[in-house]
Design an enzyme around this catalytic site. Sequence first.
Site, PDB file in Angstrom:
ATOM      1  CD  GLU A   9      -2.615   1.467   2.493  1.00  0.00           C
ATOM      2  OE1 GLU A   9      -3.305   0.635   3.093  1.00  0.00           O
ATOM      3  OE2 GLU A   9      -2.370   2.610   2.940  1.00  0.00           O
ATOM      4  CG  HIS A 173      -5.956   4.127   0.449  1.00  0.00           C
ATOM      5  ND1 HIS A 173      -6.107   5.413   0.921  1.00  0.00           N
ATOM      6  CD2 HIS A 173      -4.751   3.701   0.889  1.00  0.00           C
ATOM      7  CE1 HIS A 173      -5.029   5.730   1.617  1.00  0.00           C
ATOM      8  NE2 HIS A 173      -4.192   4.724   1.615  1.00  0.00           N
ATOM      9  CG  ASP A 295       0.037   4.227   4.540  1.00  0.00           C
ATOM     10  OD1 ASP A 295      -0.017   4.614   3.357  1.00  0.00           O
ATOM     11  OD2 ASP A 295      -0.787   4.572   5.402  1.00  0.00           O
TER      12      ASP A 295
HETATM   13 MN    MN Z   1      -2.234   4.564   2.660  1.00  0.00          MN
END
Ligand code: MN
Length: 342
Positions: A9, A173, A295
Amino acid sequence: MAIRRIATEEAFALDTQLAALKRARLDHPDDSDAAFWSMVLDGGYEDIVGGLLDLGEERVRVMDAYGIDMHVLLLTSPGVQLLDADAAASLATLANDRLAEAIARYPMRFAGLASFAPQDPMRAAKEMERAAGALKLNGFVVNSHTNGEYLDEPRYWPILEAAAALGKPLYIHPRTLPPGATAPYLSRRLTGGIWGYAAETGLHAMRLIMAGVFDRLPDLRIILGHMGEGLPYWLYRIDYMFELQQRQVRSPLEHRPSDYFKRNFAITTSGMNDADVLDFCLKKVGADNIMWAVDYPYQDSAGAVAFLEDAAIDSAAKAKIWGGNAERIFGIAPRPPERKNS
Ligand code: MN
């Protein structure tokens, strides 16, 4: 062969997108995402903005520094979803082209999820076809609601049908809640990753389940970040209350809500470097449905790597979470065996 570490991600941005997000503040004065980007782009976050804009050497250098083999890239939230339909569709096309170019430059280091503009569902489905076909991207990403609407509404079904037909997963998301829902969050600074994102994105997933999306599209695969946005913890109560509601209005769902969550969803560890939560999620959704993520550049690579390295879990499960599941779910080709010099 060493286990491949695939982070699933990982955000990027385009200059064009950031300029559009800055302008979006004028058209959407009540939108918390527009407010967030206006603040970020006013200064003080040059490290994050720089990280987002880089699809080259510096990103790969950071990956190397932490032993990360691959980033699965996605256009940073809220993607194209604050723009009007035409601008959004053009930006999605541009972002997908740029993403495919970056992957072509670093085929062993990058994979990517395609953007699309939900504002125009038929055009979105066409772009999804191009992205999965000609561009060979690995799936799709949407940043939760679009103008306060969710993908279970009938007008958005072409998008869900396209993902299912193309056999590629759709990553939902987070973004902030729609303007009409944010007031109780805003006054306590709860709109963002601290809580509001999970409330918004968990709602989106539950809407898809309760709308019967997975009875009509049993092969559709949805991915949620942040260890499933809290839903694994809730599955017992969701099923229990679902059964209780059946007494009032009989739902046409063929299975219990938790059955769809286990069959049609996968979750990632993004931004949730907590070994206890991982343990719990392994019990609830199984080792085949969890993928590792950082992330980047919002959260640090060191913490995400250390968390999974140190997690006291079965080594076969750990290998799946590091990268085996990502290869299968995103259709990432396994690394070719290393050749010996002769
Ligand atoms: Mn994210």
